[in-house]
Write an enzyme that holds these catalytic residues in place. Structure first.
Site, PDB file in Angstrom:
ATOM      1  N   LYS A 132       0.870  -1.184   0.000  1.00 50.23           N
ATOM      2  CA  LYS A 132       0.000   0.000   0.000  1.00 50.23           C
ATOM      3  C   LYS A 132       0.897   1.220   0.000  1.00 50.23           C
ATOM      4  O   LYS A 132       2.017   1.170   0.500  1.00 50.23           O
ATOM      5  CB  LYS A 132      -0.876   0.024   1.259  1.00 50.23           C
ATOM      6  CG  LYS A 132      -2.090   0.918   1.120  1.00 50.23           C
ATOM      7  CD  LYS A 132      -3.208   0.188   0.403  1.00 50.23           C
ATOM      8  CE  LYS A 132      -4.361   1.090   0.037  1.00 50.23           C
ATOM      9  NZ  LYS A 132      -5.521   0.295  -0.428  1.00 50.23           N
ATOM     10  N   ASP A 172      -6.926   4.310  -4.698  1.00 48.57           N
ATOM     11  CA  ASP A 172      -7.607   4.144  -3.404  1.00 48.57           C
ATOM     12  C   ASP A 172      -8.238   5.513  -3.138  1.00 48.57           C
ATOM     13  O   ASP A 172      -8.494   6.253  -4.098  1.00 48.57           O
ATOM     14  CB  ASP A 172      -6.620   3.718  -2.301  1.00 48.57           C
ATOM     15  CG  ASP A 172      -7.323   3.213  -1.049  1.00 48.57           C
ATOM     16  OD1 ASP A 172      -7.781   2.065  -1.038  1.00 48.57           O
ATOM     17  OD2 ASP A 172      -7.453   3.989  -0.063  1.00 48.57           O
TER      18      ASP A 172
HETATM   19  P1  NDP Z   1     -12.979   7.622  -3.000  1.00 45.18           P
HETATM   20  O1  NDP Z   1     -11.951   8.654  -2.760  1.00 45.18           O
HETATM   21  O2  NDP Z   1     -13.496   7.426  -4.372  1.00 45.18           O
HETATM   22  O3  NDP Z   1     -14.245   7.848  -2.050  1.00 45.18           O
HETATM   23  C1  NDP Z   1     -14.117   7.904  -0.685  1.00 45.18           C
HETATM   24  C2  NDP Z   1     -15.457   8.249  -0.071  1.00 45.18           C
HETATM   25  O4  NDP Z   1     -15.394   8.123   1.338  1.00 45.18           O
HETATM   26  C3  NDP Z   1     -15.867   9.704  -0.316  1.00 45.18           C
HETATM   27  O5  NDP Z   1     -17.261   9.783  -0.359  1.00 45.18           O
HETATM   28  C4  NDP Z   1     -15.281  10.415   0.884  1.00 45.18           C
HETATM   29  O6  NDP Z   1     -15.890  11.652   1.187  1.00 45.18           O
HETATM   30  C5  NDP Z   1     -15.526   9.396   1.975  1.00 45.18           C
HETATM   31  N1  NDP Z   1     -14.510   9.546   3.017  1.00 45.18           N
HETATM   32  C6  NDP Z   1     -13.169   9.470   2.870  1.00 45.18           C
HETATM   33  N2  NDP Z   1     -12.536   9.689   4.026  1.00 45.18           N
HETATM   34  C7  NDP Z   1     -13.517   9.908   4.934  1.00 45.18           C
HETATM   35  C8  NDP Z   1     -13.507  10.190   6.316  1.00 45.18           C
HETATM   36  N3  NDP Z   1     -12.360  10.293   7.001  1.00 45.18           N
HETATM   37  N4  NDP Z   1     -14.718  10.330   6.930  1.00 45.18           N
HETATM   38  C9  NDP Z   1     -15.885  10.238   6.235  1.00 45.18           C
HETATM   39  N5  NDP Z   1     -15.946   9.982   4.911  1.00 45.18           N
HETATM   40  C10 NDP Z   1     -14.783   9.808   4.285  1.00 45.18           C
HETATM   41  O7  NDP Z   1     -12.344   6.265  -2.432  1.00 45.18           O
HETATM   42  P2  NDP Z   1     -12.771   4.760  -2.718  1.00 45.18           P
HETATM   43  O8  NDP Z   1     -14.225   4.676  -2.943  1.00 45.18           O
HETATM   44  O9  NDP Z   1     -11.851   4.214  -3.721  1.00 45.18           O
HETATM   45  O10 NDP Z   1     -12.397   4.065  -1.338  1.00 45.18           O
HETATM   46  C11 NDP Z   1     -13.345   3.936  -0.267  1.00 45.18           C
HETATM   47  C12 NDP Z   1     -12.900   2.816   0.658  1.00 45.18           C
HETATM   48  O11 NDP Z   1     -12.837   1.586  -0.073  1.00 45.18           O
HETATM   49  C13 NDP Z   1     -11.517   2.976   1.278  1.00 45.18           C
HETATM   50  O12 NDP Z   1     -11.511   2.371   2.558  1.00 45.18           O
HETATM   51  C14 NDP Z   1     -10.616   2.151   0.361  1.00 45.18           C
HETATM   52  O13 NDP Z   1      -9.440   1.733   0.994  1.00 45.18           O
HETATM   53  C15 NDP Z   1     -11.546   0.997   0.060  1.00 45.18           C
HETATM   54  N6  NDP Z   1     -11.249   0.212  -1.139  1.00 45.18           N
HETATM   55  C16 NDP Z   1     -11.107   0.810  -2.362  1.00 45.18           C
HETATM   56  C17 NDP Z   1     -10.877   0.039  -3.478  1.00 45.18           C
HETATM   57  C18 NDP Z   1     -10.796   0.618  -4.841  1.00 45.18           C
HETATM   58  O14 NDP Z   1     -10.680  -0.155  -5.792  1.00 45.18           O
HETATM   59  N7  NDP Z   1     -10.903   1.931  -5.021  1.00 45.18           N
HETATM   60  C19 NDP Z   1     -10.701  -1.414  -3.371  1.00 45.18           C
HETATM   61  C20 NDP Z   1     -10.933  -1.950  -2.049  1.00 45.18           C
HETATM   62  C21 NDP Z   1     -11.178  -1.149  -0.989  1.00 45.18           C
HETATM   63  P3  NDP Z   1     -15.139  13.050   0.876  1.00 45.18           P
HETATM   64  O15 NDP Z   1     -15.144  13.152  -0.623  1.00 45.18           O
HETATM   65  O16 NDP Z   1     -15.948  14.082   1.562  1.00 45.18           O
HETATM   66  O17 NDP Z   1     -13.747  12.920   1.430  1.00 45.18           O
HETATM   67  O1  2IT Z   2      -7.756  -1.730  -1.050  1.00 47.46           O
HETATM   68  C1  2IT Z   2      -7.683  -2.200  -2.205  1.00 47.46           C
HETATM   69  O2  2IT Z   2      -7.816  -3.410  -2.421  1.00 47.46           O
HETATM   70  C2  2IT Z   2      -7.459  -1.265  -3.314  1.00 47.46           C
HETATM   71  N1  2IT Z   2      -7.407  -0.064  -3.091  1.00 47.46           N
HETATM   72  C3  2IT Z   2      -7.266  -1.791  -4.697  1.00 47.46           C
HETATM   73  C4  2IT Z   2      -5.845  -2.248  -4.913  1.00 47.46           C
HETATM   74  C5  2IT Z   2      -5.506  -2.625  -6.321  1.00 47.46           C
HETATM   75  O3  2IT Z   2      -4.311  -2.913  -6.521  1.00 47.46           O
HETATM   76  O4  2IT Z   2      -6.358  -2.651  -7.204  1.00 47.46           O
END
Ligand code: NDP
Ligand code: 2IT
Length: 452
Positions: A132, A172
């Site tokens: 990460k 992420d």
């Molecule tokens: P994005 O940046 O696209 O979206 C994040 C969302 O969560 C936004 O709506 C944001 O709001 C909100 N958010 C972020 N930080 C906070 C906080 N501290 N408190 C409240 N709301 C918060 O990120 P992703 O959708 O990609 O990621 C979301 C989660 O999923 C994370 O935990 C990530 O690690 C996990 N994840 C992502 C993957 C991926 O492929 N993208 C894969 C697997 C897991 P705001 O815009 O107001 O900050």
């Molecule tokens: O938390 C996760 O699994 C991710 N943000 C995606 C990682 C990836 O390599 O696609």
């Protein structure tokens, strides 16, 4: 002394050593504790892992690279942010895992995410190690050009640590298509080679269909598997979703495909509650708001005339299913109690470690089906793995082909959790199942390599 007290003592001893070696890193402690709680009793029975010191070795990252990212904003002001790449474990494949840009990013947060990624990637069945990275850079309110300069500067250091057979980062929080494109363009110039060194790329330059949707879709497929296993289905259920980013939006989309009703969405300013449901038209509007206009969730409430709850999370709303898809520790013990009280039957974690340890305990005690992050959100990294395969073969699979593979991978992950998490007279313990199934493959590879 009975076995329970024995293993409790061992867990305590293990954690006190880990805390001593990693002082103050509370998110990392939390992620490890949740895993060793399951695994120490398991390794006590399967002594080759204990004798091989596997858990001790697996909780120490292979290496951590820390570097400065210097960049200039639109007003000519210079900034020096800090960035990391935590290369946690490459026992079963090149390092793989996302990059996060957020002011809350610390070494502890990236170590927790890297550690979880090792087990998650193992669960996908694909040959991927865990890593990460990211930065405490805050992209909120920054112009496209500022984001571009930050990404370019970050890659000036990162390029020497990554490679298609070494380490393949992805997105992420706050790292999506735009950032991956800037990072990839800079890598290509620095190295003069076009290779699959990042995933989540644009479709014009080696990206995979369904990667954008994969984490959200995967979380709903996992939920579907859990419900089917319990002779139930997603169709007709009401659902709470937190977040409105990449994971949340496509989780909502798949819920609509499968006939569920989505009642909530949120961002860091609060949540909206739409009792009529976020339908296709409203979701299209929300996707445009978040992906193109970079607006706030409160605008949804203004546009569609529903309630916006400032500074709150959605867990007090009555619904059948819950999908925490925003960030770590966004669902606490009291939230879990409220969900249980309101009749919620299943949780699938789209975010990484969104539920606190106490919240998970409430779910397990109350026989709520609990799909932990490393299983439920593995669809994203799984399709990243498929993007890597397509890049190596220099071909592109159709949307159906990738989606079918994603469905099968989520089904397999579910089966592995059932294999290791089935309990007599109780619902499947997916938390333990995922931890053990993810661990065994990595541990066997580490044992085979000897003492290295
Ligand atoms: P994005 O940046 O696209 O979206 C994040 C969302 O969560 C936004 O709506 C944001 O709001 C909100 N958010 C972020 N930080 C906070 C906080 N501290 N408190 C409240 N709301 C918060 O990120 P992703 O959708 O990609 O990621 C979301 C989660 O999923 C994370 O935990 C990530 O690690 C996990 N994840 C992502 C993957 C991926 O492929 N993208 C894969 C697997 C897991 P705001 O815009 O107001 O900050
Ligand atoms: O938390 C996760 O699994 C991710 N943000 C995606 C990682 C990836 O390599 O696609």
């Amino acid at each position: 002394m009975n076995t329970k007290t024995n293993s409790e003592k061992e867990i305590k001893a293990f954690m006190s050593g880990l805390k001593r070696r990693n002082p103050g890193e509370k998110e990392f402690h939390q992620a490890v504790h949740e895993v060793v709680e399951t695994l120490l009793p398991f390794t006590a029975e399967h002594t080759k892992y204990r004798d091989g010191y596997i858990l001790e070795r697996m909780t120490e990252p292979d290496r951590i690279i820390t570097f400065r990212v210097t960049w200039e904003d639109d007003a000519g002001q210079i900034h020096a942010d800090r960035a990391w790449r935590v290369q946690f474990n490459n026992a079963i494949g090149p390092y793989k895992g996302g990059l996060r840009f957020h002011p809350t990013v610390t070494q502890s947060v990236l170590k927790f995410l890297g550690f979880e990624q090792v087990l998650k990637n193992s669960l996908t069945g694909l040959p991927m190690g865990g890593a990460k990275g990211g930065s405490n850079f805050n992209p909120k309110g920054r112009s496209d050009r500022e984001i571009m300069r930050f990404c370019q500067s970050m890659m000036i250091e990162l390029h020497r640590h990554i490679g298609e057979d070494v380490d393949v980062p992805a997105g992420d929080i706050n790292v999506g298509a735009r950032e991956i494109s800037y990072l990839f363009g800079t890598y290509k110039r620095l190295e003069n080679r076009f290779a699959g060194i990042l995933t989540g790329k644009g479709l014009a330059f080696g990206g995979s269909l369904v990667r954008k949707e994969a984490t959200g879709y995967g979380a709903v497929y996992f939920m579907q598997n859990m419900l089917n296993h319990a002779n139930d289905e997603v169709k007709g259920k009401t659902a709470l979703v937190s977040g409105s980013g990449n994971v949340a939006l496509y989780c909502m989309e798949k819920l609509l495909h499968l006939g569920a009703k989505v009642l909530t969405a949120s961002d860091s300013s609060g949540f909206i509650h739409d009792p009529k449901g976020i339908d296709r038209e409203k979701l299209d509007w929300l996707i445009d708001l978040k992906e193109n206009r970079r607006g706030r969730i409160s605008e949804y409430a203004e546009k569609f005339g529903c309630e916006f709850h400032e500074g709150k999370t959605p867990w007090g709303v009555k619904a059948d299913l819950a999908f925490p898809c925003a960030t770590q520790n966004e669902l606490h013990e009291v939230d879990a109690q409220a969900l249980v009280k309101n009749g919620c039957i299943a949780i699938a974690e789209g975010a990484n470690m969104p539920s606190t340890a106490e919240a998970i305990e409430v779910f397990l005690q109350n026989d709520v089906l609990f799909g932990p992050a490393k299983a439920a959100n593995a669809g994203g990294v799984a399709v990243s793995g498929l993007e890597q395969s397509q890049n190596q073969l220099r071909i592109s699979w159709s949307r159906e082909e990738v989606d079918d593979r994603l469905k099968k991978i989520m089904e397999n992950i579910h089966s592995k959790c059932v294999q290791y998490g089935t309990r007599e007279g109780k619902p499947v313990d997916y938390k333990s199942g995922a931890n053990i199934a993810g661990f065994v493959k990595v541990a066997d590879a580490m044992l085979a390599y000897g003492v290295v």
